[in-house]
Design a protein around this motif. Structure first.
Motif, short mmCIF file in Angstrom:
data_model
loop_
_atom_site.label_atom_id
_atom_site.label_comp_id
_atom_site.label_asym_id
_atom_site.label_seq_id
_atom_site.Cartn_x
_atom_site.Cartn_y
_atom_site.Cartn_z
N LYS A 83 67.04 16.62 132.65
CA LYS A 83 66.26 17.33 131.64
C LYS A 83 64.83 16.82 131.65
O LYS A 83 64.60 15.61 131.77
CB LYS A 83 66.87 17.11 130.25
CG LYS A 83 68.23 17.75 130.05
CD LYS A 83 68.74 17.51 128.64
CE LYS A 83 70.10 18.17 128.42
NZ LYS A 83 70.62 17.92 127.05
N LYS A 110 61.49 16.05 129.73
CA LYS A 110 61.01 15.77 128.38
C LYS A 110 59.80 14.84 128.46
O LYS A 110 59.67 14.07 129.43
CB LYS A 110 62.08 15.08 127.54
CG LYS A 110 63.26 15.93 127.14
CD LYS A 110 64.19 15.13 126.24
CE LYS A 110 65.36 15.95 125.74
NZ LYS A 110 66.24 15.15 124.86
N PRO A 111 58.94 14.85 127.45
CA PRO A 111 57.88 13.84 127.40
C PRO A 111 58.49 12.44 127.44
O PRO A 111 59.61 12.23 126.93
CB PRO A 111 57.20 14.12 126.06
CG PRO A 111 57.47 15.56 125.79
CD PRO A 111 58.85 15.82 126.34
N VAL A 150 58.08 9.65 125.80
CA VAL A 150 58.50 8.99 124.56
C VAL A 150 59.67 9.70 123.89
O VAL A 150 60.28 9.15 122.97
CB VAL A 150 57.32 8.88 123.55
CG1 VAL A 150 56.22 7.99 124.12
CG2 VAL A 150 56.77 10.26 123.20
N GLU A 151 60.01 10.90 124.35
CA GLU A 151 61.15 11.62 123.79
C GLU A 151 62.39 11.50 124.66
O GLU A 151 63.47 12.00 124.31
CB GLU A 151 60.80 13.10 123.61
CG GLU A 151 59.70 13.34 122.59
CD GLU A 151 59.33 14.81 122.48
OE1 GLU A 151 60.10 15.67 122.97
OE2 GLU A 151 58.26 15.11 121.92
N THR A 152 62.27 10.86 125.83
CA THR A 152 63.40 10.72 126.74
C THR A 152 64.40 9.72 126.16
O THR A 152 64.04 8.62 125.76
CB THR A 152 62.92 10.23 128.11
OG1 THR A 152 62.02 11.20 128.66
CG2 THR A 152 64.08 10.05 129.07
N THR A 153 65.67 10.13 126.09
CA THR A 153 66.71 9.32 125.47
C THR A 153 67.62 8.67 126.50
O THR A 153 67.58 9.00 127.69
CB THR A 153 67.57 10.20 124.55
OG1 THR A 153 68.28 11.17 125.37
CG2 THR A 153 66.71 10.93 123.51
N ASP A 156 69.56 11.28 128.22
CA ASP A 156 68.83 11.95 129.30
C ASP A 156 68.88 11.11 130.58
O ASP A 156 69.07 11.65 131.68
CB ASP A 156 67.38 12.18 128.89
CG ASP A 156 67.24 13.09 127.69
OD1 ASP A 156 68.07 14.00 127.53
OD2 ASP A 156 66.31 12.87 126.88
N LYS A 159 56.66 14.45 132.21
CA LYS A 159 57.87 14.99 131.59
C LYS A 159 59.10 14.90 132.49
O LYS A 159 60.10 15.58 132.24
CB LYS A 159 57.66 16.43 131.12
CG LYS A 159 56.58 16.58 130.06
CD LYS A 159 56.48 18.01 129.57
CE LYS A 159 55.40 18.14 128.50
NZ LYS A 159 55.28 19.53 127.99
#
Length: 250
Positions: A95, A97-98, A100-103, A106, A150
């Motif tokens: 996936k 994602k930016p 700081v939003e990567t979990t 992910d 991202k």
């Protein structure tokens, strides 16, 4: 057209996209191709096309995230064909994602479908590849080499695959196994859909590719894979081959 005559190849993610393009290129050069894919419907459709050129081609439905079952794929292929010459680790899900939003989830998705299947399939295949002086083709990406925004999870897994590939190349060169990577830019179904949804951004990306186009799956990526799987590349190992129209320069 027999650069891969009588060679047995496993290609993960072979039911569509780059994987299918490589599979078609392989069978047209005489290989017996086993495509491994999660999607049973597209896998069965793809193998019918391959069998028009090589009747002994096979499809194995598998979830590559089930790591404890991966050795069975190699065992099944060797039981059916008596050997293994080529392993192509192409499948990967991720996936964007930016950063700081990567979990953690992910990261796990990217590593569970990309890095770990590559690792475990290599481990299972290497004893058989020693017997055939075989080849491993793994997949890198400009996302990791250049650090695309991202794509932290994807880039991390791809660079981990690159590091592991170089280690394997050093360890198993003495056994006649060559282990290389392809880093492609390809006109995949996903790219085609993206071009329809974001045509301006797509054109901007194309304009930054020196050859001004995305690579075709069978005609551009396929021959590079055929080369790395054939005897023509016997003295090449541990390398990243950028099949990307000149996008990465170093």
């Amino acid at each position: 057209m027999d650069k891969l005559k009588d060679k047995v190849a496993i290609i993960t993610g072979g039911a569509g996209g780059i994987g299918k393009g490589m599979a078609m290129a392989f069978v047209k050069e005489g290989a017996k191709v086993v495509i491994v894919d999660l999607n049973e419907e597209t896998g069965n459709e793809a193998v019918k096309e391959l069998q028009q050129y090589q009747p002994e081609s096979m499809f194995i439905q598998a979830n590559l995230a089930e790591h404890d079952k991966l050795k069975r794929i190699v065992d099944q292929v060797v039981a059916q064909h008596g050997k293994l010459n080529i392993l192509v680790n192409n499948a990967h899900a991720s996936k964007n994602k930016p950063f700081v939003e990567t979990t953690r989830e992910d990261l796990d998705l990217s590593f569970d479908t990309g890095f770990y299947p590559t690792f475990y399939l290599m481990q299972a295949a290497i004893p058989h590849l020693k017997e055939t002086n075989g080849s491993i083709i793994n997949f890198a990406s400009g996302a990791g080499i250049q650090g695309h925004a991202k794509q932290a999870a994807y880039a991390a897994a791809k660079e981990a695959i690159r590091g592991m590939t170089r280690v394997a190349a050093n360890e198993f060169g003495k056994d006649g196994i060559n282990v290389n990577l392809i880093a492609p830019i390809a006109n995949s179904p996903g790219v085609q859909q993206w071009a329809k949804e974001q045509p301006e951004y797509y054109q901007e990306v194309v304009s930054n590719i020196p050859m001004q186009r995305f690579g075709e799956l069978e005609e551009d990526i396929g021959p590079a894979a055929v080369f790395l799987a054939s005897d023509d590349s016997n003295y090449i190992t541990g390398q990243t081959i950028n099949v990307d129209g000149g996008s990465v320069k170093f």
